[in-house]
Design a protein around this motif. Sequence first.
Motif: not given
Length: 61
Positions: A25-48
Amino acid sequence: MAKKERFVEVYSQGVMNVVKVLVDSETGVNYMLGSHDLRTGTGLTVLVDRDGKPIVTPIQE
């Protein structure tokens, strides 16, 4: 004065394998959060865009 949340969820898909789009909400940059069963394999990346530039949502104050 109410404190504004820094990251706002604008999209969510899935229950076990979850994909969410968050907007800073400060920069407007969009990120994608992906996770497998909400416990393992979570990742966050900038959308381009196709040119490799970050996707930015205009911020309304």
